[in-house]
Structures are given as structure tokens and as C-alpha cells.
Design an enzyme around this catalytic site. Sequence first.
Site, PDB file in Angstrom:
ATOM      1  N   PHE A 244       0.806  -1.223   0.000  1.00  0.00           N
ATOM      2  CA  PHE A 244       0.000   0.000   0.000  1.00  0.00           C
ATOM      3  C   PHE A 244       0.836   1.268   0.000  1.00  0.00           C
ATOM      4  O   PHE A 244       0.382   2.318   0.432  1.00  0.00           O
ATOM      5  CB  PHE A 244      -0.991  -0.005   1.181  1.00  0.00           C
ATOM      6  CG  PHE A 244      -1.714  -1.306   1.333  1.00  0.00           C
ATOM      7  CD1 PHE A 244      -2.605  -1.736   0.360  1.00  0.00           C
ATOM      8  CD2 PHE A 244      -1.470  -2.139   2.408  1.00  0.00           C
ATOM      9  CE1 PHE A 244      -3.253  -2.951   0.479  1.00  0.00           C
ATOM     10  CE2 PHE A 244      -2.112  -3.360   2.530  1.00  0.00           C
ATOM     11  CZ  PHE A 244      -3.004  -3.767   1.561  1.00  0.00           C
ATOM     12  N   ARG A 591      -9.265   0.331 -20.638  1.00  0.00           N
ATOM     13  CA  ARG A 591      -9.454  -1.090 -20.874  1.00  0.00           C
ATOM     14  C   ARG A 591      -9.211  -1.888 -19.586  1.00  0.00           C
ATOM     15  O   ARG A 591      -8.268  -1.596 -18.839  1.00  0.00           O
ATOM     16  CB  ARG A 591      -8.432  -1.504 -21.921  1.00  0.00           C
ATOM     17  CG  ARG A 591      -8.589  -2.873 -22.493  1.00  0.00           C
ATOM     18  CD  ARG A 591      -7.437  -3.042 -23.469  1.00  0.00           C
ATOM     19  NE  ARG A 591      -7.607  -4.181 -24.341  1.00  0.00           N
ATOM     20  CZ  ARG A 591      -6.651  -4.598 -25.163  1.00  0.00           C
ATOM     21  NH1 ARG A 591      -5.498  -3.947 -25.238  1.00  0.00           N
ATOM     22  NH2 ARG A 591      -6.860  -5.640 -25.931  1.00  0.00           N
ATOM     23  N   ASN A 594      -8.096  -7.641 -16.855  1.00  0.00           N
ATOM     24  CA  ASN A 594      -8.603  -8.871 -16.230  1.00  0.00           C
ATOM     25  C   ASN A 594      -9.708  -8.485 -15.247  1.00  0.00           C
ATOM     26  O   ASN A 594      -9.425  -8.000 -14.155  1.00  0.00           O
ATOM     27  CB  ASN A 594      -7.458  -9.607 -15.521  1.00  0.00           C
ATOM     28  CG  ASN A 594      -7.912 -10.919 -14.903  1.00  0.00           C
ATOM     29  OD1 ASN A 594      -9.027 -11.040 -14.399  1.00  0.00           O
ATOM     30  ND2 ASN A 594      -7.039 -11.909 -14.931  1.00  0.00           N
ATOM     31  N   PRO A 595     -10.961  -8.675 -15.615  1.00  0.00           N
ATOM     32  CA  PRO A 595     -12.066  -8.211 -14.772  1.00  0.00           C
ATOM     33  C   PRO A 595     -12.060  -8.817 -13.369  1.00  0.00           C
ATOM     34  O   PRO A 595     -12.444  -8.173 -12.408  1.00  0.00           O
ATOM     35  CB  PRO A 595     -13.316  -8.662 -15.537  1.00  0.00           C
ATOM     36  CG  PRO A 595     -12.871  -8.924 -16.922  1.00  0.00           C
ATOM     37  CD  PRO A 595     -11.421  -9.305 -16.856  1.00  0.00           C
ATOM     38  N   GLN A 601      -9.192  -5.915  -6.938  1.00  0.00           N
ATOM     39  CA  GLN A 601      -8.430  -4.739  -6.547  1.00  0.00           C
ATOM     40  C   GLN A 601      -9.368  -3.649  -6.011  1.00  0.00           C
ATOM     41  O   GLN A 601      -9.056  -2.967  -5.038  1.00  0.00           O
ATOM     42  CB  GLN A 601      -7.651  -4.216  -7.745  1.00  0.00           C
ATOM     43  CG  GLN A 601      -6.392  -3.517  -7.327  1.00  0.00           C
ATOM     44  CD  GLN A 601      -5.589  -3.025  -8.508  1.00  0.00           C
ATOM     45  OE1 GLN A 601      -6.026  -3.078  -9.649  1.00  0.00           O
ATOM     46  NE2 GLN A 601      -4.410  -2.540  -8.245  1.00  0.00           N
ATOM     47  N   LYS A 664      -5.772   2.694 -17.905  1.00  0.00           N
ATOM     48  CA  LYS A 664      -5.574   3.912 -17.116  1.00  0.00           C
ATOM     49  C   LYS A 664      -5.173   3.656 -15.664  1.00  0.00           C
ATOM     50  O   LYS A 664      -4.849   4.602 -14.952  1.00  0.00           O
ATOM     51  CB  LYS A 664      -6.844   4.774 -17.153  1.00  0.00           C
ATOM     52  CG  LYS A 664      -6.987   5.458 -18.506  1.00  0.00           C
ATOM     53  CD  LYS A 664      -8.306   6.176 -18.798  1.00  0.00           C
ATOM     54  CE  LYS A 664      -8.903   7.018 -17.764  1.00  0.00           C
ATOM     55  NZ  LYS A 664     -10.110   7.735 -18.285  1.00  0.00           N
ATOM     56  N   GLY A 665      -5.191   2.457 -15.203  1.00  0.00           N
ATOM     57  CA  GLY A 665      -4.746   2.222 -13.825  1.00  0.00           C
ATOM     58  C   GLY A 665      -5.904   2.234 -12.849  1.00  0.00           C
ATOM     59  O   GLY A 665      -6.883   2.960 -13.023  1.00  0.00           O
ATOM     60  N   GLY A 667      -5.396   0.769  -9.116  1.00  0.00           N
ATOM     61  CA  GLY A 667      -5.099   0.462  -7.714  1.00  0.00           C
ATOM     62  C   GLY A 667      -5.427   1.596  -6.765  1.00  0.00           C
ATOM     63  O   GLY A 667      -5.981   1.382  -5.683  1.00  0.00           O
ATOM     64  N   GLU A 668      -5.085   2.808  -7.140  1.00  0.00           N
ATOM     65  CA  GLU A 668      -5.236   3.938  -6.213  1.00  0.00           C
ATOM     66  C   GLU A 668      -6.681   4.421  -6.158  1.00  0.00           C
ATOM     67  O   GLU A 668      -7.220   4.681  -5.086  1.00  0.00           O
ATOM     68  CB  GLU A 668      -4.328   5.095  -6.651  1.00  0.00           C
ATOM     69  CG  GLU A 668      -2.892   4.697  -6.960  1.00  0.00           C
ATOM     70  CD  GLU A 668      -2.024   4.518  -5.726  1.00  0.00           C
ATOM     71  OE1 GLU A 668      -2.548   4.598  -4.604  1.00  0.00           O
ATOM     72  OE2 GLU A 668      -0.809   4.284  -5.890  1.00  0.00           O
TER      73      GLU A 668
END
Lengths: 706, 325
Positions: A244, A591, A594-595, A601, A664-665, A667-668
Amino acid sequence: MTTGIIGQPLPRVDGRAKVTGAARYAADFNQPGQAYAVIVSATVGLGRVAGVDSAAVEKMPGVLAVLSHLNAPRLAYGPHKSYIDPATGERLHVLQDERVRFHGQPVAVVVATTIAQAERAAAALRVSYNAERPVVDCAGPEARAIVPEAGRQPDARLPADKARGDADRALAEAPVKVDETYDIARENHNPMEPHATIASWSGDRLTLWSKSQVVVNEQAEIAAIFGLPPESVTVICPFIGGAFGTSLRTWPHVTLAAMAARHVGRPVKLVLTRKQMFFTTGHRPRTVQRIALGATADGKLTSVVHEGTGETSRYEEFMEALTSVTTFLYSCPNVRTRYRLVPLDTGTPNHMRGPGEASGVFALECAMDELAYKLRLDPIDLRRRNEPATDQGENKPFSSRSLMKCYDLGAERFGWSRRTPEPRSMRDGRLLIGMGVASASYPAFHAPATARARLLPDGTAEVEIAASDMGPGTYTSMTQVAAETLGLSVERVRFSLGRSDYPPAPSHGGSWTMASVGSAIRAACIAVREEAAKGRKDRPIEATASSQRDPEAAARFSMHSFGAVFVEIAIDPDVGTIRVRRAVGAYGIGRVVNPRLASSQCTGGMVGGIGMALMERTVLDARDGRPVNAHMADYLMPVNLDIPQLEAHFVAETDPHVNALGVKGLGEIALVGIAPAIANAVFHAAGKRVRTLPIRIEDVLTRRSV
Amino acid sequence: MFPFTIEKVTSVEAAIAAASSGRRLIAGGTTLIDLMREEVEQPQQLVDINALPMSEIRIDRSDLVIGALARMADVAAHPDVQRLQPLIAESLIEGASPQLRNMASIGGNLLQRVRCPYFRMVDAACNKRNPRSGCAALGGLNAGHAILGTSDHCVATHPSDVAVALVALDATMRVKGPKGERTFPVEELFRLPGDTPHLEHTLLPGELIVEVRIPWGPHSRRARYLKVRDRASYEFALVSAAAALDVAEGVIRGARLAVGGVGTRPWRMRAVEAALIGKVPDRRVFQAAARSAVEGARPLSGNHYKLELLPPTIVRAFEMTGEIA
């Protein structure tokens, strides 16, 4: 190339290794002849070490060395700063002088043959101090705010001051106003895996098995600290048990492990205790923010003022994107943001999931909810009325922006239409029900990265890059990118990461791993594929390729992920307990590779957001700067019973500008927006606006407001 | 952690002899091992008493008798416990995570030490750990601390949940020591801190808890445990209440109430009980009775909210006794 592997909800390729224990984490790489080091932490919050009574401890069973500033080698501490280190200030030089800058700072390290001997000896070491009273309250009378040095230039990435129009005048003239202060407690990351380093020297070459979210930076940092050429240092970290952000920087314990190993002439293992993880490995800084909104009677924003202050240490200016989102989230002609720091006698903060944005968006999105109530507007409607066509802070179009689509999808899946807006108007039996909503946003970053791909004689492929996987599923998603690009099945691709001698990757943080590492892997695999397509018969075919964002696209567009978060909570009106009942997030992130992983996440981020909203806070004792609740029983985080039904949905979004993969990312942004949605739900349920995080029983119960 | 030896005993007599000679008894170890790792506890010789025949759960006439070595999990899952004394089962389940319930014994639970963070940090001032060193909690973090039974020397709450239920239900305990056996109310096990907070209980040197006995009464079936906390599990009580009512013909004939999280020991509330007798059980009656609960309370800098939280917790617990568990 299109075999449809990207986009498939594949299970984790490393899942079996993780659940069977085959996955090896830093502390698992035990070395022959290894000794154990235990850090002795300062028990005062400021001052100087007056004496270290090492003689008695040196005679204890198994003790090999006691190192303190009195006898520790003077290290080179050569200049080295990467983008994850604060731009201003100088990192802590561990055991190099007698100064104690914060409670818990390492003042000695004890090395012994067994871990039990090292622990006992470290506890027995008597260190005396000349103590002073530290200042640890960033809102207290002794706090002095400063303008962050790296934010002074108007073109700074995180400008201290930014304005368009005249926000203060527009606020004064606005017919409808909200002007409030929001206070978010300091948090610590608390991943399951503790920080751990095993250091082993061979002559002047150092190998570190060390928990790190960016092995190439740990290599460069340790090389600079010890005055070595970077190629003399190898950092290995194939698995991370959650981080994290806490393992982005290279903290003093890594230096101490290497120092101890060289001193005793054998490999040394050093694992931080849970308590020590509250001392020297960063924290989400406490922030105090003022948000003032002005609006017309029909709900058009005319002014946004965002003044935020974050805590930092005395020796480094840690900055985060506290006020950034405010400049572009809504349409408004008059916006002024201000960002200040308060240096305190504590360790330096660092990035914690959703850094800056999670805190800043909390304040902004709670204020938006307050404004919606003043205007008697549905909070989604208020946001719709202020949806911008472009990024008005940068004067650029968005590369893609699906915020309103996220609200539409989320509202439908959540059942927002069932909500009655009046506070305290929804009940389930005795319980007060609250529904809250908030926007989320995080930049779609991209950094240069290099990957190597190799097509082998047996028709399988190997792909290597010095990336990390702290849990999002990087092993799996990168295998998917490589397999699809090479036209192979995923079983025929072996993806490796976590070694500093692989081609360099940027830090595993900031939601840019999929974009940056994925693009580099794609480029390397294309190079291999093209070579093979030329009819080349010999194997292996190897290619190393780099990728970076198209500079023209980067200059033309504002690139961010957006999301809408919906939360339902229940409050017991008698005793004030607050429980989240369900949460739905809808996200526009380009895009989805992996759904299954993306959903995982997001729900993980939601759990972090629940913690931020209702539980997490590190309490410092004002008398000596001690983190009083540095314990898993006392620093509350959600447990299973606190984690109800969590859902993530993704709107279809094609963004051709961000990168070749169109990602576009995620995690955050998964943590951003949760806390304000919960706080807004608390108001809806109880009719009480709580502007301090975490929101606890006593906040909703006291003063008879429920 | 300090080096230590551990030996196993198989008879109560041997355990008494060991305890009399200053050795420390260990059962589940869920408190002691934690504290040894932090060096708050530094025993050099441990005596493992897990082999003693004291883990039986039985019915004696209508009393429930629980051996001191019975595990929290086993007691909570026992059909007789659930049938005769559901309050005990509920307080145990609320009292710890499954992992801890599987290890921790009833006797050990009663003797567990306080959760005050300063007690658990060897470099902080704590009169309980280090007599006359001061109390860091008075001027520090004390949001979780007591408002009843405190002194200028110690303000830590007793952390056990099941102890609150046992005190409410007039449980007694049988102990054995070098001078023989004695039986006394569980409530009398716990000492107030006064100016000797390092003395926590009334066991004599060498004494060990053999069993606790919970008498059945007409209130036993209508009894609930309410634990209020910021997260749903794995947290000590901010405030808790063990409440039981004997209601006949619509009137309260008997009431039992003890509260946790607010006292330096499990706190029986006899004035609240007395105020309920002869009344019709409803919210207003409970509210009127609960008002006296905070009389004499001394809040600290960080726990004023407990004054506001305690009465409604009591009211809810009594209300819950009329609902199905």
C-alpha cells in the site's frame, strides 16, 4: 495478435504458489550462516542519545555485535533521490550521529546468532537520552506551516498555490455557500507482511532479499548510501504480502541490515516488528483542509477554495496531491487551491494508497454533499450540473472521462432511486439507514519502462522486468499481455519480476504498473514476434524494448481515471454503532485487462476506504511523540464482519491516447471516494455531519444528535 | 523475550506446589505469551497446567459448572450452556476471535491483564507494571479507559467480557491452594486499583482457580450481552452490558446487570437492578433506571463519551432480553 486473452477473467497464475506456501517472500530467503539483527528504537521523541551501555549486552549469549552511532561505520550517503523520495530535504542517516528526531528512530542494532538472542539483547540494551519535548500535532499551537519548496514554481507538479479567476471574491458574492474544515487522522499502511531484509555480502557485492515495491530504486539507494556502483547491489523481491505504498522508499532498516551483515561478516536477516512499522516506514500524513464552495441557486459552482495542510518531518518535505483533483473535477470559473506543510518531530510520511487524492477528495466530496443539501438537490444532480467539458485547470481536453456514465451505472446497480434524501428518513427496523455517494479520481500516470522477452526453442516464452506485484495481480495481467501479443497461450508464457538485474521498471505504485510495465512488455513481445515473422528459425529470439507515453498525447490531453462510489450504512440510534452494509463502485479506467483481478483490486480498495472512514488512526502521545496504538488490536482496521457486500463495475471506455494498451490504472482510485461516500451516508442516516476521520461511535452519539 | 523453562504438571497438587514456589502457571497462554514477547511479563519458569482434569462442563442440579481449563470455544458451543445460561455463551462469542476462543481457558480469561497501551509498553510509566512509576494514561490516550472505580494510580478497564456476565449472574468460583479450598463470588476476585494497582485479584499465593459455578435462576433464560465497539469483531468493549430479567405476569421480579468497558473491574449495577423491581419492562422504565449508572463516574480527558454511551447500552441490553438471541 488479438487472441482475446486480454480482457479474460483469468485466475491468478501465482495463486496456487501463494496458497500452498511455495511463493517466497523476502524473509523466506534464509541464507546459510545467517545471523539476526534487531533494531533498538528511540524511546524519546526528540533529543540526543547520551549513552549506549553496550558492554553488558555484548557479553550476552549469542550476541555478535551492538552497533550504535558510537561505533557504526560512517556511510557515504551519496546523493540519490528518485521521484518517490521527497524533493526537498535529506533522508535520515541512520546511526550516523546522536540526534533523535522522532520517537522510534533506530538508535542501535543488535546482531546475534538466533532471533531469540537478538530480541532479548536488543531489549536489554540500555540507551540514555537527553530528551526534549517534541511537537507532533500539526493543528496545535506550536505548529508552523511552510510553503513546500518543490511547490513554489507555477509549473511544479504539485503547485503550492494555483488559481483561476477570483475564487475569494466569487465566494463572497455567492448566494449559496459551504465553508468547512475537514480533519483526517494519520494512518499507517499495516500490510500483512512486515518489512524484511536479508543482506549478504560477497566482497564488495551485496545481495538484498528485501521487501520492495521498486527493486531498482532500492538498488540505487543502497548503492548511494554505501558508496558502491549500482551494479554491485542486487535486490530480489519476487513476492510482496501487501504494501500500500509503505515499501516504495528504501527505509533505514535496509541500510541497517546491510551494515550489520558487513560488520559481522555473514548474512543478516532483519524483520521489523509490527510496532516498528509505526516508526520508520512512513504513514499517510494527517491533513487539515478547508473547503469553501460558492454556488448559484440553481447549483452552478461559482467558487471553489481548497486550502490543505499536511504533516511532514523536520528533515524532509513530503508532498502529495492533496488539492490536485479540485482543479479539474468540476466546472467552475473561480478556483483557488493552497497546499502547505507542517514540519513535525516525526518520521517522514509517504504515499499510502490513493495518496493525496484520497484525502483531498474526501474534503471536496463531503463539501459537495453539504452543498447539495443546502441547494435541495440530489447530490448526483449537483455533480451533473457541474460536469466540465474539459480540464479547466490545465485547459486541456480529457483523454477520456466517464464520470457521469459511472454515476449512471453505479446508481442503477446500487438502487439510488430508492433513497429518500431527507436525513433520518430511511430505517430498517430500529436502525437508521444512510446512503451516500462521492466521486473518485486518480491520474492515469505512465513512466518509461523496459522489458525483455525471449522465445525459446520449445515454443514457450520468457518475459522479464524489474517490476513488483504487491497483490493486484501483476504476474497474471502481464502474462496475459505477453501471451496475447506473442500469440501464445498463457501456459506457454513464464513471466518473472522482482529482480534489480532485470530491465528497469518504475515503482509499483501510483497506478501506473499496468500502463508502463504492460506497454514495455507489449513492445518487447512485438519485437520478438516481428523477428519470428521474418522467418527466423533459430531460437531463442530475444528482444529488449522500452516504452513511454507518446509525448504529443501527453502534452495534448489531461489523463485521469474517474469513478462514482455508492455506500449504504446502518447506524444503531441507541448506541451509535456505524456499520457499512454494502458498497458499489463504478469506474472508468480505460481497458480492463482482467475483470476478476480488477474487481478484486477495487474491493480491496473499498476495504481500505472503510478503514479510513471508520477506524484507522495512529494516535501520537503529545508528550513524547509515541504512537500509542502501534498494535493490531489497538489500530483498528476492518475485519471480516466489517466487510459486507462490495461490488465493482466498469463502464466501457476506450482511450486511445493514454498508451497502446488503452489502460488507465486502478489500484489507487479504488480507495478514493469511499470515505466521503461513507461520511455522506452517516449524515443521511443520522443527520449529523462529521468532518473528522475516522468517524467513531462517540462522534455520532454524543451531544444527543442521533 | 526472556529465556524460560516450561514443565508440565498432571495433578492439581503439583500445580499448587509450583505456584506456591513462585512459578507461573500457563493454560491457553493467550495473554501471557503476548506479554512475555513484549517483556511486560518476565517469568523464568512456566508450569503448563493444561493436563489437569479441570475442563469439564457439567450441570449440578440446575447450576452450570465450568472447569477452569474449559476453552472459551467449548463453553460457548456447549448445548447446556446455550440452554441454561445463554448470556455466558453470548459473552464468550463476543469476547474474542475464534482463534483466541479455541485457546483461551475460562480461568485464564478471568485473570487476563489489562489492555491499557501504556501497560504494554515497557518504557512507559505504569503503576501496575512498575509500582510508583506513574500512570501515563492519565495524561495520554485514555479513550478506552475506565470511568468507575479508578484511582489516581490506575484507570485501566478490566478487559474480560465473560467476567461481566459471570458477575451479573452471581457466579461463584472454587479455588484450591496450599491451605485448602475455598469458594467465593467471582465479583470478589477483582480488586480495585486504589494505590496498589499491581495487585489485581484476591487469590492467595499458590491458589488456582478450579471451576466457576453459575446458579440457575428464573432470569437466566432472559439474558443478553451487548458489546458496543467501533468495529464488529476483534475489539475490546467501549461499553458492554450483561443484563437479565425475571418477568412474571408482566412485572419485573428480578433483575441482574453488570457492565464492562467502564470499570476497573466488572461492574455490578445493583442500584439499577433495584430500580427495576416491580416495574413493567419497557423502554421508559429502563431509561429511568439506567440514569443512576453513571453516578460517581469520573471521566478522563478522552472518555467523556462513555458517560453518554453507558445508559443507552444498558437500556438496549435490557430491551434485548425480551428479544430472541
